[in-house]
Design an enzyme around this catalytic site. Sequence first.
Site, PDB file in Angstrom:
ATOM      1  N   ASP A  11      36.417  29.718  23.395  1.00 57.96           N
ATOM      2  CA  ASP A  11      37.474  29.110  24.200  1.00 57.96           C
ATOM      3  C   ASP A  11      37.283  27.601  24.177  1.00 57.96           C
ATOM      4  O   ASP A  11      36.207  27.108  24.513  1.00 57.96           O
ATOM      5  CB  ASP A  11      37.402  29.601  25.653  1.00 57.96           C
ATOM      6  CG  ASP A  11      37.877  31.045  25.774  1.00 57.96           C
ATOM      7  OD1 ASP A  11      38.328  31.612  24.758  1.00 57.96           O
ATOM      8  OD2 ASP A  11      37.781  31.609  26.878  1.00 57.96           O
ATOM      9  N   ASP A 130      48.816  40.521  24.129  1.00 57.87           N
ATOM     10  CA  ASP A 130      48.091  40.802  25.378  1.00 57.87           C
ATOM     11  C   ASP A 130      48.843  41.917  26.091  1.00 57.87           C
ATOM     12  O   ASP A 130      50.023  41.756  26.428  1.00 57.87           O
ATOM     13  CB  ASP A 130      48.066  39.556  26.273  1.00 57.87           C
ATOM     14  CG  ASP A 130      47.266  38.411  25.643  1.00 57.87           C
ATOM     15  OD1 ASP A 130      46.498  38.679  24.697  1.00 57.87           O
ATOM     16  OD2 ASP A 130      47.413  37.264  26.098  1.00 57.87           O
TER      17      ASP A 130
END
Lengths: 260, 217
Positions: A11, A130
Amino acid sequence: MRSVRVIPCLDVDGGRVVKGVRFVDLVDAGDPVELAARYDAEGADELVFLDITASSDSRRTMVDVVARTAEQVFIPFTVGGGVRSADDARALLRAGADKVSLNTAALAEAELVSRVAEEFGSQCVVVAIDARARREPDEGWEVYTHGGRNPTGRDALSWAEEATGRGAGELLVTSMDRDGTRSGFDLELTRAVVEAVPVPVIASGGVGSLDHLVEGATVGGADAVLAASIFHLGEHTVSEAKAHMAARGVTVRPADPSAR
Amino acid sequence: MTAGGTGAPGIAVLDYGIGNLRSAEKALQRLGADARLVADPEVASGAGAMVLPGVGAFGPCAAALRRSGLEAVVRGGVEREVPFLGICVGFQLLFEASEEAPGVAGLGVFPGVVRALPPGVKRPQMQWNRVDRRPERHSATLAGLPEEPWAYFVHSFAPEDGEDVVATCDYGGQVVAAAERGRVWGVQFHPEKSGSVGLAMLANFVRATERAGSARS
């Protein structure tokens, strides 16, 4: 021979890795390039950079991160997060990314998948999905955006099929029910997507142990398994993950440098 | 190392306007080679060695190569026996034709045609796979590499087997992974994305380039 790829996910926020803390010997543990090189040395098969801020400033920063990574890391890497247009995708691919991952923007305008695939080839286009399980059993999974907060009403399997039909070369499927729980992949979701599309599927969301990686490949049938915290927090190295998978019958590229 | 021709690099990575070619250039530079992306045919033809990368599909790549004026450079380079490396679709372009684009001619440096991967496996093959050497063939490309090197493949088509083949991989059957004919080498996988093994392979090419350069001077 089918082999399963092990993919650490980094990330990145404003050009800095926000979760990698275990590598105390790094000159700069927040430098995505240095971390990427470390994971490469450990035997990672591929890397995913997820730009979690995705403001327009940070996109420019990301292009710089990509360019620096491409000079030093010689395994495939994907960049996702905030890729909103064909121009964004082009900038990242020209800077040296091997693939871009499209998510929210592709849901808003599916044509974007086709455009990027036509210009750069399907092998450059990952569509990230997602998904959360719907309440009633047998109702399948719904696609969400914005980190699992916003429902789209779209069925995950039908979106998977459409994205693939439009030229996505790979799908990155994250269970938002499992993400961050460390309770393992949503194996039913993984399996359902694998059976719905002809392209490779990366399982993501929920890895808390090395057995979870094995299950993703065997029960889930995934072509690649993605994890973040088990690698970043120093619980396991990529090399341990691969040895564990190999011992349980999953074919992986050996992490030992002498064997590769 | 310098080569003839104004401003020509030691190794020209032929830039014919398709996809991301930067990784091949960066990997060679990392090894200390005087390598550069070159789009200008005149500059490219003066290079001491050439790399022909390629991603995507055979038809568009063949068309782009023709449009760019670099096809003649490739032919000239092969004729003059400069070290030459084709990568992925750049390797496939060195064959006579491809099932992917019926009617489109390849360069015919290697005999044979490019065919779809065997049925019953996912296409593309997008993964690392073990590269199996042909026991009866010495491979300059794979010299000094680990016994069982692993490389990163992304492709739906591969050249058919033939006498120039030096290595295969197992993907629903034997699939051609590398071929050599004199100073022309070709690999179906991506050495620039195959970690330390890939860099070692490219280093073999750089050394072959240096040997050829000193033999000429």
